[in-house]
Design an enzyme around this catalytic site. Structure first.
Site, PDB file in Angstrom:
ATOM      1  N   LEU A 193     -20.455  41.314 -39.759  1.00 59.76           N
ATOM      2  CA  LEU A 193     -21.285  40.151 -40.091  1.00 59.76           C
ATOM      3  C   LEU A 193     -21.256  39.065 -39.019  1.00 59.76           C
ATOM      4  O   LEU A 193     -22.217  38.332 -38.848  1.00 59.76           O
ATOM      5  CB  LEU A 193     -20.848  39.582 -41.443  1.00 59.76           C
ATOM      6  CG  LEU A 193     -21.044  40.578 -42.597  1.00 59.76           C
ATOM      7  CD1 LEU A 193     -20.307  40.118 -43.828  1.00 59.76           C
ATOM      8  CD2 LEU A 193     -22.514  40.776 -42.882  1.00 59.76           C
ATOM      9  N   ARG A 194     -20.142  38.893 -38.356  1.00 57.01           N
ATOM     10  CA  ARG A 194     -19.957  37.961 -37.239  1.00 57.01           C
ATOM     11  C   ARG A 194     -20.030  36.487 -37.626  1.00 57.01           C
ATOM     12  O   ARG A 194     -19.100  35.745 -37.369  1.00 57.01           O
ATOM     13  CB  ARG A 194     -20.956  38.245 -36.103  1.00 57.01           C
ATOM     14  CG  ARG A 194     -20.733  39.565 -35.435  1.00 57.01           C
ATOM     15  CD  ARG A 194     -21.364  39.615 -34.071  1.00 57.01           C
ATOM     16  NE  ARG A 194     -22.808  39.536 -34.115  1.00 57.01           N
ATOM     17  CZ  ARG A 194     -23.567  39.589 -33.038  1.00 57.01           C
ATOM     18  NH1 ARG A 194     -23.022  39.719 -31.846  1.00 57.01           N
ATOM     19  NH2 ARG A 194     -24.872  39.517 -33.132  1.00 57.01           N
ATOM     20  N   ASP A 195     -21.100  36.034 -38.228  1.00 57.48           N
ATOM     21  CA  ASP A 195     -21.232  34.610 -38.575  1.00 57.48           C
ATOM     22  C   ASP A 195     -21.066  34.430 -40.076  1.00 57.48           C
ATOM     23  O   ASP A 195     -21.941  33.932 -40.768  1.00 57.48           O
ATOM     24  CB  ASP A 195     -22.583  34.089 -38.100  1.00 57.48           C
ATOM     25  CG  ASP A 195     -22.715  32.579 -38.260  1.00 57.48           C
ATOM     26  OD1 ASP A 195     -21.669  31.894 -38.262  1.00 57.48           O
ATOM     27  OD2 ASP A 195     -23.846  32.094 -38.394  1.00 57.48           O
ATOM     28  N   LEU A 196     -19.902  34.822 -40.577  1.00 55.60           N
ATOM     29  CA  LEU A 196     -19.642  34.784 -42.016  1.00 55.60           C
ATOM     30  C   LEU A 196     -19.202  33.387 -42.432  1.00 55.60           C
ATOM     31  O   LEU A 196     -18.335  32.782 -41.800  1.00 55.60           O
ATOM     32  CB  LEU A 196     -18.551  35.802 -42.352  1.00 55.60           C
ATOM     33  CG  LEU A 196     -18.224  36.037 -43.819  1.00 55.60           C
ATOM     34  CD1 LEU A 196     -19.443  36.562 -44.562  1.00 55.60           C
ATOM     35  CD2 LEU A 196     -17.066  37.026 -43.934  1.00 55.60           C
ATOM     36  N   ASN A 205     -25.248  28.519 -34.918  1.00 53.57           N
ATOM     37  CA  ASN A 205     -24.012  29.098 -34.394  1.00 53.57           C
ATOM     38  C   ASN A 205     -23.442  28.302 -33.241  1.00 53.57           C
ATOM     39  O   ASN A 205     -23.485  28.747 -32.114  1.00 53.57           O
ATOM     40  CB  ASN A 205     -24.236  30.536 -33.948  1.00 53.57           C
ATOM     41  CG  ASN A 205     -24.849  31.375 -35.057  1.00 53.57           C
ATOM     42  OD1 ASN A 205     -24.621  31.090 -36.213  1.00 53.57           O
ATOM     43  ND2 ASN A 205     -25.603  32.375 -34.712  1.00 53.57           N
TER      44      ASN A 205
END
Length: 345
Positions: free
Chosen positions: A179-182, A345
């Site tokens: 997911l990376r940007d959780l 982000n």
């Protein structure tokens, strides 16, 4: 207006709209500054107060639009998402607008994942000349806003909600999706009672090729980013980074603030690199244990997402909760506002 059905290449309902889109595709560019870039002065994105509108909106900025069988109404959070209503059934939806060029990248994680009760499913896709409109079932708010309203959650309620969040992440990892940007805001409620959660936003996900989850791309919400992403000049484990972010999620739900906070980005990142945080004594021993098992500085020492589901804290019954937190009225427990910059982000 005529709507021509096209043969879907994906397991979705696809429609093409034969008219010029009312939305300029240039307005939907996704900005993703990397964490490796020098931080901008001021507050970290996740910590800034909700930005105010710069002034009266230009009537040309947005108007009610007809997109196939749907009517697009006012925008919600961000510039790419709108509230929508099906003009026949009058059922409400959330519409995500993306350019044709970005469509395959955005849709890929949803097509790789099998159906799961805690991951949002795409209801329909309508294709325009310039943009593509992706429709999801409506929601009743996100977890970040809910935690802000409650200040912090009682452990019995947190068990029910966090278990669903962990199940969604575990399913993603099992299916080869990192997911990376959780963060809290990516989980939304599907019922008015706010008991059912789904992971709705998969835009920043990465599809793995095989078992190797090594990543080099470094971006994410500053408050949730793992220390290895800030420290390493090489690759890092994407799944372990997701577990760290999930640990920040649980800590924030139970304590009412982020485990690492500072108004200056450089100071915030320094605290995350050290990995030192405090856990209030009001939390139960099992809750403290789970938080510590996810917020471990060394990625290889963290629980895997599937193991989180086996932790004893998640098996406390609502009739016999692990531990009741004290009153939610403590003035120092404040979850910061989010802004649109949290999504960049």
């Amino acid at each position: 207006m005529s709507v021509n059905l096209v043969t879907p290449t994906l397991p979705l309902r696809l429609k093409r709209v034969d008219f010029e889109d009312a939305h300029d595709s240039g307005a939907f560019k996704c900005k993703r500054p990397r964490l490796s870039q020098p931080p901008s002065p001021g507050l970290a994105p996740c910590l800034r107060p909700l930005s105010q509108s710069p002034g009266p909106a230009d009537p040309g900025d947005h108007c009610v639009s007809r997109i196939g069988p749907y009517v697009l109404l006012e925008p919600t959070e961000g510039t790419q998402t709108y509230r929508a209503v099906h003009h026949v059934t009058e059922q409400e939806y959330i519409c995500k607008v993306t350019s044709v060029k970005k469509y395959q990248e955005l849709i890929a994680p949803y097509t790789q994942l099998s159906a799961h009760e805690n991951i949002s499913q795409i209801s329909e896709v309508v294709m325009g000349e310039k943009n593509i409109y992706i429709f999801f079932e409506r929601n009743y708010g996100d977890m970040h806003a809910y935690v802000r309203t409650c200040k912090r959650l009682q452990e019995d309620e947190a068990v029910l909600l966090f278990g669903q969040m962990a199940a969604a992440v575990a399913h993603c990892h099992k299916s080869g999706v990192v997911l990376r940007d959780l963060k809290l805001r990516k989980f939304v409620f599907t019922d008015r009672q706010r008991t059912k959660l789904v992971l709705q936003n998969l835009e920043d996900s990465c599809l793995l090729d095989g078992e190797d989850d090594s990543l080099t791309d470094k971006h994410g919400c500053p408050a949730y980013v793992g220390p290895e992403i800030l420290n390493s000049r090489h690759s890092y484990s994407g799944k372990a980074a997701d577990v760290w972010s999930l640990g920040v999620v649980l800590y924030t739900m139970l304590v009412g603030r982020y485990p690492f906070q500072d108004v200056e980005p450089a100071a915030l990142f320094s605290k995350i690199r050290r990995g030192v945080y405090t856990i209030p004594d009001t939390l139960s021993a099992r809750a403290k244990s789970l938080v510590c098992c996810m917020l471990r500085k060394v990625p290889s020492q963290r629980l895997e997402a599937s193991d989180i589901l086996l932790h004893p804290w998640l098996h406390c019954s609502t009739s016999n909760p692990c531990h009741q937190l004290s009153s939610r009225t403590s003035s120092d427990q404040v979850v910061p506002d989010f802004t649109d910059s949290e999504d960049s982000n």
